[in-house]
Design an enzyme around this catalytic site. Structure first.
Site, PDB file in Angstrom:
ATOM      1  N   TYR A 196     -44.815 -13.219  20.603  1.00  0.00           N
ATOM      2  CA  TYR A 196     -44.756 -11.782  21.286  1.00  0.00           C
ATOM      3  C   TYR A 196     -43.984 -11.229  20.412  1.00  0.00           C
ATOM      4  O   TYR A 196     -44.030 -10.313  20.153  1.00  0.00           O
ATOM      5  CB  TYR A 196     -44.677 -11.630  22.851  1.00  0.00           C
ATOM      6  CG  TYR A 196     -45.861 -12.192  23.167  1.00  0.00           C
ATOM      7  CD1 TYR A 196     -46.586 -13.414  23.825  1.00  0.00           C
ATOM      8  CD2 TYR A 196     -45.655 -10.906  23.911  1.00  0.00           C
ATOM      9  CE1 TYR A 196     -47.369 -13.818  24.587  1.00  0.00           C
ATOM     10  CE2 TYR A 196     -47.600 -11.058  25.045  1.00  0.00           C
ATOM     11  CZ  TYR A 196     -48.114 -12.443  25.299  1.00  0.00           C
ATOM     12  OH  TYR A 196     -49.475 -12.656  25.291  1.00  0.00           O
ATOM     13  N   LYS A 223     -45.124 -27.365  25.192  1.00  0.00           N
ATOM     14  CA  LYS A 223     -46.555 -27.258  24.407  1.00  0.00           C
ATOM     15  C   LYS A 223     -44.958 -28.456  23.011  1.00  0.00           C
ATOM     16  O   LYS A 223     -45.322 -27.751  21.658  1.00  0.00           O
ATOM     17  CB  LYS A 223     -46.614 -26.977  23.869  1.00  0.00           C
ATOM     18  CG  LYS A 223     -48.537 -27.130  23.167  1.00  0.00           C
ATOM     19  CD  LYS A 223     -49.025 -28.135  23.754  1.00  0.00           C
ATOM     20  CE  LYS A 223     -50.760 -28.330  22.680  1.00  0.00           C
ATOM     21  NZ  LYS A 223     -51.295 -29.467  23.334  1.00  0.00           N
ATOM     22  N   ASP A 263     -50.628 -28.421  28.215  1.00  0.00           N
ATOM     23  CA  ASP A 263     -51.998 -28.539  28.837  1.00  0.00           C
ATOM     24  C   ASP A 263     -52.646 -29.158  30.142  1.00  0.00           C
ATOM     25  O   ASP A 263     -53.316 -29.192  30.905  1.00  0.00           O
ATOM     26  CB  ASP A 263     -52.962 -29.387  28.044  1.00  0.00           C
ATOM     27  CG  ASP A 263     -51.810 -30.093  26.715  1.00  0.00           C
ATOM     28  OD1 ASP A 263     -50.827 -29.893  26.558  1.00  0.00           O
ATOM     29  OD2 ASP A 263     -52.678 -30.691  26.233  1.00  0.00           O
ATOM     30  N   ASP A 323     -48.090 -16.329  29.867  1.00  0.00           N
ATOM     31  CA  ASP A 323     -48.797 -15.146  29.791  1.00  0.00           C
ATOM     32  C   ASP A 323     -50.015 -15.778  30.542  1.00  0.00           C
ATOM     33  O   ASP A 323     -50.749 -15.617  31.418  1.00  0.00           O
ATOM     34  CB  ASP A 323     -49.197 -14.672  28.540  1.00  0.00           C
ATOM     35  CG  ASP A 323     -49.811 -13.424  28.672  1.00  0.00           C
ATOM     36  OD1 ASP A 323     -50.157 -13.360  29.173  1.00  0.00           O
ATOM     37  OD2 ASP A 323     -50.477 -13.779  27.091  1.00  0.00           O
TER      38      ASP A 323
END
Ligand code: NAI
Length: 411
Positions: free
Chosen positions: A150, A217, A271, A295
């Protein structure tokens, strides 16, 4: 100056009885949902404090309205007002596509260093949900707001800069990036991570919530997302020793249980976490996550409890806070009275809590819950809710105000 919220030495807010609070109704459905939300907040404050407290709203310009009135999407006067009054609330703002201006929202977050985007997601029955047991959803997302992809550090495919970065990457990693490739950077810092995780743990302790899950992640991106995980555990162990424990400690020392008053710190790969919020939502309470994961997961969670129209949000920094409806300007339904003002109302309720006006917050939240329970809802929910009475955005706000009056009389 009178009527100004100040920040005390310890960072806590000092709130006068009649604080000035800048408000930006926003674009598209913004003015409709704000017109419905503002009386609810005023009524709740009046009912809770019998005239002893009142918000002095000060409308400031931002977005399309500002562009027309002042020639800028974010005029300096508006920024000054937020700087001065510290706490502000906004509706959705249009982000012009491809005009060199990234986003008013992102700019406000950066200028005031609003590093934590906080989104509580709780189910309010009988709002339609895709889950069989939506009442198990009660999570608060702490999303890092200032770093990650971002930051917008990226270079277009074919540009001189992309070629230079590709050459550097080849030299440092041996990996080839082709000339038709756009390149973006993903910076995640220790300081940025730890202040976010610190805020999430403090919140969990204050609110009696039993876990903070670090969502990352890190199995793939070791030095960014993986570092987020490690720095998160580190801040928990260093600053909250005795108040927090890991899953291993819970297993070995407490037979898998979390002792009262302690907060479990665990981590999950992003995930897998998307599965868990659907299959086992009751396991998770507070989530702390880098910007991009946050997000996605915030909107996915909102979908479980009735969609974006129901999900409130706050952007918090040191001594500054900006509360906002989390959805966009919904141009497809703007001006038709169909918008759901719940996200805006609940963002205002978060603001009342932030001011320390918990009694007013409770009244407004309970009244909204009661109107939903009686199945008076706006168009977005009515079609999926058996026995619902569809009402306009304005009428929905009026019903909540009436309910606050009834609750006050009944108290
Ligand atoms: P959107 O959130 O405006 O709309 C997506 C869908 O949800 C539409 O079908 C809309 O009708 C519906 N929806 C949204 N809020 C609703 C509500 N309160 N009640 C009932 N239905 C609602 O997202 P979209 O279409 O991607 O973006 C439109 C504009 O909003 C763009 O200019 C975008 O940049 C801006 N935007 C601004 C945000 C902000 O100010 N925080 C956040 C997201 C988008």
């Amino acid at each position: 100056m009178e009527n100004r919220i100040e920040a005390g030495a310890d960072g806590a807010l000092l709130v006068p009885d009649e604080p000035v609070i800048p408000c930006m109704p926003g674009d598209g459905i913004g003015p409709e949902i704000w017109s419905a939300a503002r009386p609810v907040l005023d009524k709740a404050v009046a009912a809770a404090y019998g005239g002893g407290r009142r918000i002095r709203w000060r409308e400031i310009f931002a977005g399309e309205k500002a562009l027309i009135a002042c020639g800028s999407l974010l005029p300096e006067e508006s920024l000054q007002a937020i700087r001065l009054y510290r706490v502000a609330i906004k509706g959705p703002l249009t982000t012009p596509v491809g005009e060199g201006f990234r986003s008013v929202n992102v700019t406000l977050r950066r200028l005031f260093d609003l590093y934590a985007c906080i989104r509580p997601v709780v189910y309010l029955p009988p709002v339609p949900s895709p889950l069989k047991t939506p009442e198990k959803v009660d999570m608060v997302v702490f999303r890092e707001n200032t770093e990650d992809v971002y930051m917008g550090i990226e270079w277009e495919a074919g540009s001189k800069e992309a070629a230079e970065v590709a050459a550097l990457a080849k030299r440092l990693s041996g990996k080839e990036i082709g000339p038709d490739t756009g390149i973006g950077l993903k910076p995640i810092s220790k300081q940025g991570t730890q202040r976010l995780v610190r805020a999430a743990i403090r919140y969990a302790l204050e609110q009696g919530r039993d876990s903070v899950t670090l969502v990352h992640k890190g199995n793939i991106m070791k030095f960014t997302e993986g570092a987020f995980r490690n720095w998160g555990y580190e801040v928990a162990a260093r600053e909250f020793a005795g108040q927090t424990l890991t899953e291993k400690e819970a297993r070995e020392q407490y037979n898998g249980r979390i002792p009262a008053g302690k907060v479990l710190i665990r981590d999950r790969i992003a995930d897998a976490m998307f599965q868990e919020i659907i299959l086992r939502p009751e396991r998770h309470s507070v989530l702390a996550t880098p910007n991009l994961n946050g997000d996605y997961i915030s909107d996915a969670l909102a979908a479980l409890v009735g969609g974006l129209g129901m999900a409130p949000g706050a952007n918090i920094g040191n001594g500054y806070a900006l509360f906002e409806a989390t959805h966009g300007t919904a141009p497809d339904i703007a001006g038709q009275g169909k918008a759901n003002p719940s996200s805006m109302i609940l963002s205002g309720v978060m603001m009342l809590d932030h001011l320390g006006w918990g009694e007013a917050a409770l009244l407004a939240r309970s009244a909204l819950g009661e109107v939903l329970r009686r199945r008076f809802v706006t168009r977005d929910l009515a079609g999926h809710m058996p026995g619902a009475t569809e009402v306009s955005c304005a009428a929905f706000g009026d019903l909540i105000c009436e309910e606050i009056g009834r609750m006050k009389e009944g108290a």
